[in-house]
Each structure stands twice: as structure tokens, then as C-alpha cells.
Scaffold this motif. Sequence first.
Motif, PDB file in Angstrom:
ATOM      1  N   LEU A   5      60.273  -2.456  24.929  1.00 43.25           N
ATOM      2  CA  LEU A   5      61.042  -1.273  25.818  1.00 43.25           C
ATOM      3  C   LEU A   5      60.136  -0.766  26.788  1.00 43.25           C
ATOM      4  CD1 LEU A   5      63.299   1.003  26.250  1.00 43.25           C
ATOM      5  CD2 LEU A   5      62.271   2.231  24.369  1.00 43.25           C
ATOM      6  N   ILE A   6      60.585  -0.910  28.164  1.00 44.64           N
ATOM      7  CA  ILE A   6      60.028  -0.119  29.319  1.00 44.64           C
ATOM      8  C   ILE A   6      60.741   0.933  29.531  1.00 44.64           C
ATOM      9  CG2 ILE A   6      59.411  -0.749  31.450  1.00 44.64           C
ATOM     10  CD1 ILE A   6      59.820  -3.853  31.159  1.00 44.64           C
ATOM     11  N   VAL A   7      60.008   2.086  29.588  1.00 44.10           N
ATOM     12  CA  VAL A   7      60.499   3.461  30.067  1.00 44.10           C
ATOM     13  C   VAL A   7      59.762   3.826  31.291  1.00 44.10           C
ATOM     14  CG1 VAL A   7      60.895   5.620  29.410  1.00 44.10           C
ATOM     15  CG2 VAL A   7      60.902   3.954  27.730  1.00 44.10           C
ATOM     16  N   ASP A   8      60.249   3.798  32.343  1.00 42.50           N
ATOM     17  CA  ASP A   8      59.693   4.127  33.492  1.00 42.50           C
ATOM     18  C   ASP A   8      60.839   4.422  34.763  1.00 42.50           C
ATOM     19  OD1 ASP A   8      58.309   3.894  36.403  1.00 42.50           O
ATOM     20  OD2 ASP A   8      56.539   3.079  35.147  1.00 42.50           O
ATOM     21  N   ASP A   9      60.762   5.386  35.711  1.00 45.45           N
ATOM     22  CA  ASP A   9      61.638   5.946  36.646  1.00 45.45           C
ATOM     23  C   ASP A   9      61.654   5.143  37.704  1.00 45.45           C
ATOM     24  OD1 ASP A   9      59.322   6.967  37.290  1.00 45.45           O
ATOM     25  OD2 ASP A   9      60.412   8.707  38.007  1.00 45.45           O
ATOM     26  N   ASP A  10      60.503   4.207  37.950  1.00 46.03           N
ATOM     27  CA  ASP A  10      60.337   3.452  39.183  1.00 46.03           C
ATOM     28  C   ASP A  10      61.112   2.192  39.195  1.00 46.03           C
ATOM     29  OD1 ASP A  10      59.377   1.516  41.127  1.00 46.03           O
ATOM     30  OD2 ASP A  10      57.994   2.940  41.709  1.00 46.03           O
ATOM     31  N   ARG A  11      62.306   1.793  39.634  1.00 45.30           N
ATOM     32  CA  ARG A  11      62.891   0.675  39.422  1.00 45.30           C
ATOM     33  C   ARG A  11      62.141  -0.730  39.533  1.00 45.30           C
ATOM     34  NH1 ARG A  11      68.516  -0.874  42.647  1.00 45.30           N
ATOM     35  NH2 ARG A  11      69.185  -2.815  41.679  1.00 45.30           N
ATOM     36  N   ALA A  12      61.350  -0.692  40.763  1.00 45.51           N
ATOM     37  CA  ALA A  12      60.501  -1.914  41.039  1.00 45.51           C
ATOM     38  C   ALA A  12      59.430  -2.197  39.897  1.00 45.51           C
ATOM     39  CB  ALA A  12      60.007  -1.584  42.418  1.00 45.51           C
ATOM     40  N   ILE A  13      58.735  -1.113  39.290  1.00 43.52           N
ATOM     41  CA  ILE A  13      57.866  -1.327  38.278  1.00 43.52           C
ATOM     42  C   ILE A  13      58.647  -1.740  37.062  1.00 43.52           C
ATOM     43  CG2 ILE A  13      56.342   0.021  36.682  1.00 43.52           C
ATOM     44  CD1 ILE A  13      55.693   1.460  38.930  1.00 43.52           C
ATOM     45  N   LEU A  53      54.264   8.205  32.194  1.00 42.15           N
ATOM     46  CA  LEU A  53      53.868   9.675  31.991  1.00 42.15           C
ATOM     47  C   LEU A  53      54.936  10.532  32.662  1.00 42.15           C
ATOM     48  CD1 LEU A  53      52.116  11.928  30.663  1.00 42.15           C
ATOM     49  CD2 LEU A  53      50.903  11.701  32.787  1.00 42.15           C
ATOM     50  N   ARG A  54      55.152  10.312  34.114  1.00 41.85           N
ATOM     51  CA  ARG A  54      55.966  11.352  34.726  1.00 41.85           C
ATOM     52  C   ARG A  54      57.380  10.732  34.614  1.00 41.85           C
ATOM     53  NH1 ARG A  54      52.279  14.152  33.726  1.00 41.85           N
ATOM     54  NH2 ARG A  54      51.057  15.217  35.280  1.00 41.85           N
ATOM     55  N   LEU A  55      58.435  11.354  33.987  1.00 48.51           N
ATOM     56  CA  LEU A  55      59.724  10.960  33.800  1.00 48.51           C
ATOM     57  C   LEU A  55      60.501  12.077  33.955  1.00 48.51           C
ATOM     58  CD1 LEU A  55      59.091   8.777  30.599  1.00 48.51           C
ATOM     59  CD2 LEU A  55      59.841   7.750  32.992  1.00 48.51           C
ATOM     60  N   PRO A  56      61.868  11.716  34.289  1.00 47.36           N
ATOM     61  CA  PRO A  56      63.031  12.688  34.235  1.00 47.36           C
ATOM     62  C   PRO A  56      63.248  12.986  32.990  1.00 47.36           C
ATOM     63  CG  PRO A  56      63.534  10.935  35.832  1.00 47.36           C
ATOM     64  CD  PRO A  56      62.585  10.611  34.946  1.00 47.36           C
ATOM     65  N   LYS A  57      63.994  14.155  32.862  1.00 45.37           N
ATOM     66  CA  LYS A  57      64.476  15.017  31.486  1.00 45.37           C
ATOM     67  C   LYS A  57      63.424  15.135  30.519  1.00 45.37           C
ATOM     68  CE  LYS A  57      68.928  12.818  32.361  1.00 45.37           C
ATOM     69  NZ  LYS A  57      70.147  11.961  31.873  1.00 45.37           N
ATOM     70  N   LEU A  58      62.690  14.083  30.096  1.00 42.05           N
ATOM     71  CA  LEU A  58      61.571  14.271  29.112  1.00 42.05           C
ATOM     72  C   LEU A  58      60.186  13.727  29.634  1.00 42.05           C
ATOM     73  CD1 LEU A  58      62.983  13.621  25.651  1.00 42.05           C
ATOM     74  CD2 LEU A  58      62.573  15.971  26.593  1.00 42.05           C
ATOM     75  N   ASP A  59      59.033  14.179  29.795  1.00 44.20           N
ATOM     76  CA  ASP A  59      57.844  13.403  30.269  1.00 44.20           C
ATOM     77  C   ASP A  59      57.415  12.620  29.186  1.00 44.20           C
ATOM     78  OD1 ASP A  59      56.042  14.824  28.504  1.00 44.20           O
ATOM     79  OD2 ASP A  59      55.570  16.284  30.042  1.00 44.20           O
ATOM     80  N   GLY A  60      56.296  11.815  29.656  1.00 48.85           N
ATOM     81  CA  GLY A  60      56.061  10.780  28.682  1.00 48.85           C
ATOM     82  C   GLY A  60      55.128  11.096  27.307  1.00 48.85           C
ATOM     83  N   VAL A  76      52.776   2.043  21.248  1.00 51.40           N
ATOM     84  CA  VAL A  76      53.247   2.906  22.472  1.00 51.40           C
ATOM     85  C   VAL A  76      51.939   2.558  23.429  1.00 51.40           C
ATOM     86  CG1 VAL A  76      54.074   4.699  23.891  1.00 51.40           C
ATOM     87  CG2 VAL A  76      55.011   4.102  21.436  1.00 51.40           C
ATOM     88  N   VAL A  77      52.238   1.946  24.671  1.00 49.12           N
ATOM     89  CA  VAL A  77      51.256   1.957  25.710  1.00 49.12           C
ATOM     90  C   VAL A  77      51.609   2.762  26.718  1.00 49.12           C
ATOM     91  CG1 VAL A  77      50.087   0.286  27.157  1.00 49.12           C
ATOM     92  CG2 VAL A  77      50.779  -0.525  25.130  1.00 49.12           C
ATOM     93  N   MET A  78      50.926   3.766  27.107  1.00 46.21           N
ATOM     94  CA  MET A  78      50.946   4.626  28.090  1.00 46.21           C
ATOM     95  C   MET A  78      50.651   4.143  29.357  1.00 46.21           C
ATOM     96  SD  MET A  78      52.123   7.738  28.639  1.00 46.21           S
ATOM     97  CE  MET A  78      52.173   8.934  27.182  1.00 46.21           C
ATOM     98  N   HIS A  99      46.179   3.291  27.019  1.00 46.64           N
ATOM     99  CA  HIS A  99      46.261   4.057  28.180  1.00 46.64           C
ATOM    100  C   HIS A  99      46.007   3.196  29.299  1.00 46.64           C
ATOM    101  CE1 HIS A  99      45.152   6.603  31.413  1.00 46.64           C
ATOM    102  NE2 HIS A  99      46.112   7.325  31.148  1.00 46.64           N
ATOM    103  N   LEU A 100      46.818   2.891  30.115  1.00 45.49           N
ATOM    104  CA  LEU A 100      46.538   1.980  31.301  1.00 45.49           C
ATOM    105  C   LEU A 100      46.908   2.715  32.612  1.00 45.49           C
ATOM    106  CD1 LEU A 100      48.058  -1.422  29.991  1.00 45.49           C
ATOM    107  CD2 LEU A 100      45.947  -0.721  29.897  1.00 45.49           C
ATOM    108  N   GLY A 101      46.161   2.521  33.668  1.00 44.02           N
ATOM    109  CA  GLY A 101      46.577   3.183  34.902  1.00 44.02           C
ATOM    110  C   GLY A 101      47.196   2.231  35.912  1.00 44.02           C
ATOM    111  N   LYS A 102      47.902   2.794  36.827  1.00 35.58           N
ATOM    112  CA  LYS A 102      48.402   2.267  37.859  1.00 35.58           C
ATOM    113  C   LYS A 102      47.747   2.284  39.108  1.00 35.58           C
ATOM    114  CE  LYS A 102      53.299   3.463  36.541  1.00 35.58           C
ATOM    115  NZ  LYS A 102      54.478   4.433  36.891  1.00 35.58           N
ATOM    116  N   PRO A 103      47.871   1.378  40.020  1.00 31.99           N
ATOM    117  CA  PRO A 103      48.464   0.111  39.848  1.00 31.99           C
ATOM    118  C   PRO A 103      48.239  -0.840  38.502  1.00 31.99           C
ATOM    119  CG  PRO A 103      47.074  -0.275  41.632  1.00 31.99           C
ATOM    120  CD  PRO A 103      46.886   1.343  40.933  1.00 31.99           C
TER     121      PRO A 103
END
Length: 448
Positions: A5-13, A53-60, A76-78, A99-103
Motif C-alpha cells: 500500500l502506498i499512501v502519498d498525496d503526490d500523484r507523481a510519487i 508524513l504530510r497528508l490531507p485529513k490525517l497526517d502520517g 510500515v516505512v515512513m 524512515h526514508l527521506g525524499k527524494p
Amino acid sequence: MKKALIVDDDRAIRRTLELHLIEEGFDVLTAEDGQRGVELALGEPVDMVLLDLRLPKLDGFEVLQQIKQKKPALPVVMITAYDDMHTAIEAIRLGAIDHLGKPLDLDQLDEVITKISEMASLAVNGIPFCDTTECTFQPNVIVGRSKSMKAVYKTIGAVADTRASVLLHGESGTGKEMVARAIHFNGQYRNHPFIPLVCSSLAPNVLESELFGHEKGAFTGAIKQKMGKFELAQGGTLFLDEISEVSPDIQLKLLRFLQEREFERVGGNETIKTDVRIITATNKDLATLVSQGEFRQDLYYRLKVVTIELPTLRERQEDIPLLVQYFLEKIRREMGRSVEMIPEETMAQLRSYSWPGNVRELENALRRAVLLSPSDVLLPETLQLESSTPQKRLPLLIKSIQELEKEHIENILGFTGYEKKRAAQILDISRPTLNARIRSYGIEVPEK
């Protein structure tokens, strides 16, 4: 087929991760907000969650908490652009496996996926899934985002709520006591005492009394009963720095405590039990001391249930700009002196220096530079780093350092209103050393 399951508000990611996981053999579900992420994680038989981490409605973090309440074994991988110590430790505290950073580095993600697969295999074969223990962490205690420091944060998160003995190993100035405090104050025992003791600063008989206490009349000068650090630290943590310097007799008593969780005061017969976590630290190689017969092997293994290797500053030079920013803000608050600009030449000098005194040396160098700076620009010449001075000018350098030290001490004394205790803390020296410097330099201190 494995399901992710991928939970991210960025469509490209989401799309990038989806294609990558499909190539790795996963069936993939996606969610663009935290609430939908929780619904899918709890309602579908997923094997892994990649969570922003930063998500609409509920944060990560809220999503992670809800998942762990219902499915504590679900990995779960943050994944977040806020790649700092606080988010890393908070993620581990709440139960994330990593915990992994972006990019995002996809090779690093693959390593985590491999680890998850291996852990799942162990669970199938009867070994419990290794969930992460809970702890909390304050973001301004330790500074760094390097890979080596992230490894330290993750270990802090894993041991903070346990009673496991921890051995901290690293050069002087790498922050061993800060890590010990982070372990204690960010676990479930944070409201109990944290008591530090530098073992090398005391003679063996004095150290024994400090650790275990003594009864009245136990020795000359023992005019009343005294509780030792083990009693005073009841329910909390006793941090023993420079553990390599303790005598064989005290090593034996420490071993007995670790085995039985009990001891007697010096000169006493009463057996006292106490629940204390031991964290020790050293800049020496205890394994070598064991092989040389200078440190007990059985005590060594009792102390190193968990070992944390603290990196030197030269091994994590990418953290220097963050540390500089942190210390300059600290100096501004303490001394009312601020630096608004650091030229590239100054930063290059800071990054290229070897820092034999590690983080402590960096802080002291910046403090001196701020005091010597005639403006709000930190110039390279104010750093006075040893490696930047030619050998032929060494006698002049020694003289100038003495003059600068005198001026530095005078400034600190004036800043503190000639409160020697506070001045010694800022200068990172003992009160007796400060008094000796005052006498040596002929510094006048007003009588109060």
C-alpha cells in the motif's frame, strides 16, 4: 502475490513507487490521503505500507498510530521530505520499521523491502516479528541527518523503553552523554532520575562510595550514612562515563549488581535491591582491554547488550552546516551575540578541518569566533583553527591563543555577572580550572 500500500498525496510519487513495486513483484494499492490509507491498511491484506508524513485529513504519524493499534506486526516505512532527527525518531517510536527521506533512493527502498521479507520469513518459521518499542524524543538534543547519525537515532528509538544495558563508544567530544540523556528522557522511564558520573574523575575508594553509598563510620570522615548513585537513580538511569577507568574491585561489584540487581553500602551488611538501567561510555576499545587482562570479560558482555558507535565529526562532515546553524543559535541565546552571514570561505574551512575534538571542539571554535568577530559576519580568520596556521608561526600562535583565552574568559565572566559556576559551564571547564586560569592571567574579579 505480495501486496503493498502506498499512501502519498503526490500523484507523481505514487506512480513512481507503484511502477517500481510492480517490477519487484508486488500487487499495489494506493491512497492519496491519510483517512483512505487507514481504511485500506486495515481493510485489505497488505504486506507492507509506504507512508508519507504530510497528508490531507490525517497526517502520517496519525495513520501510523492507527495502523499499529490494529495491526502491530504490519511493516510500515515512513517516507518524508522532512528528513531530520525528530521525524526519524518519532517514526521509530510509533512503530515504523524504517524512515526514508525524499527524494527517495530506490536502492535504499529495495534494501528495506529485503529486510521486511527476511523478517516475515522469520515470523513464519516461529520467530516473533520484531516490532519497534515506543519512545519519545526532543528534536533539539542531537543534531545531524547523516546516515551514521540516523542509525544512532534508530537505535535510541529501539532501546529507550527497555532496561537493556547500553554501551556508548566514540571519541571524546562525540556526544556520548547527550545520547545517554536521549535514551533516558525519551523512554517510559523519563520521569525517574538520570544520574551521570565520570568514573575517571574519582579515586577508586571515593568512586565506590559514590556508586554504592556508605554507612556511618565506614571509614575516616564517614560521619553519617550516605546513599550512593545506585539508590538515588532508583527507577531511572545511571550513566557511567569513562567506564574503562574503573578498578578491578569496582568492576566486580558492578558485575554483581548487573547479575543480581543488588548491592551493599560500603561498611554495611544490608542487601539493597534497586531497579536501575546502566548506560556506560568509553573512548577506548574495551575488547582490547579485555584481551590485555585490564577489563573483566564477563562485565564487558553484561555492559554491551546494546552497543552504539558514535561517529566522529570528520566521518559526518555533511552535518557540519546543520551543527553550525544550531550552535550559532545557541550562542546567540546565551550571549546575545548573533552572526547573520557565514561566507563560503568560512564554511569551506569548517568543512575541511579534521576536528580532532569533534562536536565539542566545533562548538568552542564557533563560540570563540563569535566573540572575536567585529561584525555579524563570521570571517575565516576568527576561527583560529590549528591546521590553518603555518608551522613557522607556531610561537606567535601560542602567544595569541593565550591572549585570546584571557579575553574570552574575561568576556564570559562579564556576561555572567562574574558568576563563576555559570561561566565555567559556558567555557566547558571545571570551577577549579577556571579559578586557576583567573589567577594565571591575573584577571580581576569584583568582590560580591
